[in-house]
Design a protein around this motif. Structure first.
Motif, PDB file in Angstrom:
ATOM      1  N   CYS A  90       0.857  -1.181   0.000  1.00 31.32           N
ATOM      2  CA  CYS A  90       0.000   0.000   0.000  1.00 31.32           C
ATOM      3  C   CYS A  90       0.893   1.231   0.000  1.00 31.32           C
ATOM      4  O   CYS A  90       1.634   1.454   0.958  1.00 31.32           O
ATOM      5  CB  CYS A  90      -0.877   0.020   1.244  1.00 31.32           C
ATOM      6  N   PRO A  91       0.837   2.048  -1.053  1.00 33.26           N
ATOM      7  CA  PRO A  91       1.786   3.153  -1.187  1.00 33.26           C
ATOM      8  C   PRO A  91       1.619   4.239  -0.125  1.00 33.26           C
ATOM      9  O   PRO A  91       2.561   4.944   0.191  1.00 33.26           O
ATOM     10  CB  PRO A  91       1.505   3.717  -2.578  1.00 33.26           C
ATOM     11  N   ASN A  92       0.408   4.376   0.441  1.00 33.78           N
ATOM     12  CA  ASN A  92       0.232   5.467   1.396  1.00 33.78           C
ATOM     13  C   ASN A  92       0.386   5.033   2.846  1.00 33.78           C
ATOM     14  O   ASN A  92       0.102   5.776   3.762  1.00 33.78           O
ATOM     15  CB  ASN A  92      -1.106   6.182   1.163  1.00 33.78           C
ATOM     16  N   LEU A  93       0.876   3.796   3.040  1.00 31.78           N
ATOM     17  CA  LEU A  93       1.230   3.384   4.396  1.00 31.78           C
ATOM     18  C   LEU A  93       2.739   3.513   4.553  1.00 31.78           C
ATOM     19  O   LEU A  93       3.470   3.558   3.575  1.00 31.78           O
ATOM     20  CB  LEU A  93       0.814   1.931   4.644  1.00 31.78           C
ATOM     21  N   SER A  94       3.191   3.531   5.791  1.00 34.36           N
ATOM     22  CA  SER A  94       4.633   3.612   6.021  1.00 34.36           C
ATOM     23  C   SER A  94       5.242   2.221   5.906  1.00 34.36           C
ATOM     24  O   SER A  94       4.542   1.217   5.886  1.00 34.36           O
ATOM     25  CB  SER A  94       4.902   4.191   7.406  1.00 34.36           C
ATOM     26  N   ASN A  98       3.471  -1.421   6.686  1.00 31.03           N
ATOM     27  CA  ASN A  98       3.441  -2.474   5.681  1.00 31.03           C
ATOM     28  C   ASN A  98       4.090  -3.761   6.171  1.00 31.03           C
ATOM     29  O   ASN A  98       3.598  -4.849   5.915  1.00 31.03           O
ATOM     30  CB  ASN A  98       4.147  -2.004   4.407  1.00 31.03           C
ATOM     31  N   THR A 136       9.290   5.887   6.738  1.00 28.83           N
ATOM     32  CA  THR A 136       9.117   6.373   5.363  1.00 28.83           C
ATOM     33  C   THR A 136       7.829   5.842   4.752  1.00 28.83           C
ATOM     34  O   THR A 136       7.462   4.696   4.964  1.00 28.83           O
ATOM     35  CB  THR A 136      10.282   5.870   4.479  1.00 28.83           C
ATOM     36  N   LEU A 137       7.145   6.679   3.967  1.00 28.85           N
ATOM     37  CA  LEU A 137       5.968   6.206   3.248  1.00 28.85           C
ATOM     38  C   LEU A 137       6.412   5.345   2.069  1.00 28.85           C
ATOM     39  O   LEU A 137       7.361   5.692   1.365  1.00 28.85           O
ATOM     40  CB  LEU A 137       5.145   7.381   2.711  1.00 28.85           C
ATOM     41  N   GLY A 139       5.131   4.899  -0.775  1.00 30.08           N
ATOM     42  CA  GLY A 139       5.025   5.601  -2.055  1.00 30.08           C
ATOM     43  C   GLY A 139       6.241   6.435  -2.412  1.00 30.08           C
ATOM     44  O   GLY A 139       6.448   6.765  -3.569  1.00 30.08           O
ATOM     45  N   THR A 140       7.067   6.790  -1.422  1.00 35.53           N
ATOM     46  CA  THR A 140       8.216   7.655  -1.709  1.00 35.53           C
ATOM     47  C   THR A 140       9.502   6.844  -1.893  1.00 35.53           C
ATOM     48  O   THR A 140      10.553   7.405  -2.148  1.00 35.53           O
ATOM     49  CB  THR A 140       8.445   8.670  -0.568  1.00 35.53           C
ATOM     50  N   GLU A 146      11.788  -0.490  -2.376  1.00 30.56           N
ATOM     51  CA  GLU A 146      10.538  -1.183  -2.120  1.00 30.56           C
ATOM     52  C   GLU A 146      10.746  -2.701  -2.177  1.00 30.56           C
ATOM     53  O   GLU A 146      10.163  -3.451  -1.407  1.00 30.56           O
ATOM     54  CB  GLU A 146       9.465  -0.760  -3.106  1.00 30.56           C
TER      55      GLU A 146
END
Ligand SMILES: Nc1ncnc2c1ncn2[C@@H]1O[C@H](COP(=O)(O)OP(=O)(O)O)[C@@H](O)[C@H]1O
Ligand SMILES: [Mg+2]
Length: 499
Positions: A90-94, A98, A136-137, A139-140, A146
């Motif tokens: 999930c990109p908007n979780l840290s 995750n 860190t999120l 998504g970034t 990742e």
């Protein structure tokens, strides 16, 4: 009996037999390569083991017990995890959220214990030697980071079989080295790895055995010491690969089609100057981050901050205007074709002709017959594996999506063509077709600029190669002086050359 056995696995998708009775045995603690052309069924086999798909027939045995991973969660419980080609988190979780998804530490009142969460995530990352900040999120993160998080999640939940699906396809050189180190460390711990890739150097560097799939069939499984790159290529594509000297090298080039002078963009690149003639293929090399894609985007009008001169056909172009770039008959095949180049809800035919449509004018009918012919021609040419041209793009394998995206841009009639990493994610057979296609486009008088991180392909196809380093032109090599060492030297700044 082998540690892990696939027995007669069959998997059907609408219109496609993705796997047809595939049997493979994998030894405990091995790094087992799974190779094959795009659409051969590699990801599908991995996903069946990882519980993402259920097979239509056949069985899997792990340590002599038949297993039925009915979900990724069930596979995890059996000690099997997969590091996916596509984004899996999930990109908007840290990162920490995750990593502990589904198993968050809670205090007596039922609240998530933040400190415990962070400590656990940090320990999981440390386990694989990573110091990514758990806060860190997702998504970034870069793709490489990742992937590391995915690997940390796999190792942290006690996986002893890890499937890595084309893990290096979008990694930088440094990230790739990092990953190799990690793969070796995992192996040293006795973790069994299934390594999906079509990069043969990687397979020979890392793997103990190799299984080749072709069109959903098992071709062969061999120890790595018993095979060779040439043999694997032949087994993958089922035919000999023709390597021809590009024809454009034999012709004399025409007038200058693209001329770049003193092109700069603050923070991205400075003082870029070069020209490309009609009929010529010029390479643009550099490490990831050297500014190559940024230069291409500025030429194509995608950088409002760019300053300097870009001339096409001897006329200066208004910078920062895609419309001006298109009107001057230039085309850019972007690097991130999946994100920028495809409309995932459209079918193959619509996608491959999309850019050839006069998109920027609002009048005119689409000639359906011509559209179909165009799509068919390129699909055949690049050996796109799809049940029909009306199939939705989203269900094709990653490499086949790439081919469609590329066809779409190449189909546009243009005089100046910039291709950014045109063969990324594409198998050897289709690569050869793309080289041939670019050579033919040059033969038609187009000026081609090819950005690539694969030195052998620049060396094989280009008449000369420009090298960028840290936003500047570091030098240029003519074909007579091509070698991987010379190019690497310029890319990394360890050699001098007359620019
Ligand atoms: N979810 C899906 N729906 C329909 N077809 C699929 C799906 N996943 C894969 N396929 C098809 O199955 C075949 C094998 O795909 P895949 O396993 O992704 O190949 P590879 O990983 O070797 O490139 C391809 O023809 C692909 O289009
Ligand atoms: Mg795949």
């Amino acid at each position: 009996m082998a540690f892990l056995e696939f027995h007669q696995i069959t998997k059907r998708f609408p219109g496609v037999l993705a796997l047809d009775g595939v049997s493979v045995s994998i030894e405990r603690g091995a790094c087992h390569a799974l190779v094959g052309e795009n659409g051969a069924g590699k990801s599908t086999l991995g996903k069946i083991l990882a519980g993402v798909y259920q097979p239509d027939g056949g069985a899997i045995r792990l340590e002599e017990k038949v297993i039925h991973p009915v979900s990724p969660h069930a596979a995890r419980a059996l000690g099997v995890a997969m590091v996916h080609q596509e984004l899996a988190f999930c990109p908007n979780l840290s990162v920490e959220e995750n990593l502990c998804l589904g198993d968050q530490p809670r205090n007596a009142a039922g609240w998530v214990n933040r400190r415990e969460l962070r400590a656990r995530a940090r320990a999981m990352l440390a386990e694989i030697g990573s110091n990514i900040d758990p806060a860190t999120l997702i998504g970034t993160l870069s793709t490489g980071q990742e992937q590391l998080v995915q690997i940390a999640a796999a190792v942290g939940t006690g996986a002893n079989v890890i499937i890595m699906d084309e893990p290096t396809s979008s990694l930088s050189l440094g990230e790739t080295r990092e990953l190799f180190r990690l793969v070796r460390a995992l192996k040293a711990r006795g973790i069994t790895l299934i390594y999906v890739s079509h990069r043969l150097e990687e397979i020979f560097a890392l793997c103990d055995a190799v299984t080749i799939l072709r069109d959903g069939h098992h071709v062969v499984t061999e120890p790595i010491g018993a095979t060779s790159p040439q043999r694997i290529v032949r087994q993958m594509i089922g035919r000999e690969l023709l390597v021809r000297e590009p024809a454009h090298l034999q012709r004399s080039y025409g007038a200058v089609r693209l001329q770049v002078e003193n092109l700069s963009s603050p923070g991205k690149f400075t003082g870029i100057h070069f020209s490309v003639r009609a009929g010529e293929i010029v390479g643009l090399a550099g490490l990831v981050g050297a500014g190559r894609s940024e230069v291409a985007q500025a030429i194509f009008g995608l950088d409002p901050a760019a300053a300097g001169t870009v001339m096409m056909h001897g006329r200066a172009l208004r910078l920062g205007s895609i419309r001006a770039a298109l009107a001057a008959k230039s085309g850019l095949v972007p690097e991130d074709r999946k994100r920028q180049g495809l409309v995932l809800s459209m079918n193959c035919r619509e996608n491959s002709s999309l850019a050839a449509l006069p998109l920027l004018t609002r009048f005119g009918w689409v000639n359906r017959r011509a559209e179909h012919e165009l799509a068919e021609r390129y699909a055949k040419r690049l050996r796109v594996k799809t049940p029909s041209l009306e199939t939705s793009i989203a269900s094709l394998s990653g490499g086949n999506q790439q081919k469609i995206a590329l066809a779409k841009w190449i189909a546009r009639e243009c005089d100046v063509l910039i291709v950014d990493e045109p063969t990324r994610g594409i198998d050897v057979g289709a690569k050869a077709e793309i080289y041939q296609l670019l050579d033919e486009l040059a033969g038609e008088g187009k000026a081609v600029l090819m950005i690539s991180s694969e030195l052998p392909e620049l060396i094989g196809l280009c008449g000369r190669v420009l090298v960028m380093r840290e936003g500047r032109l570091a030098g240029e090599l003519p074909r007579a002086e091509f070698s991987e060492a010379a190019l690497m030297g310029l890319m990394a700044g360890v050699a001098q050359s007359a620019a």
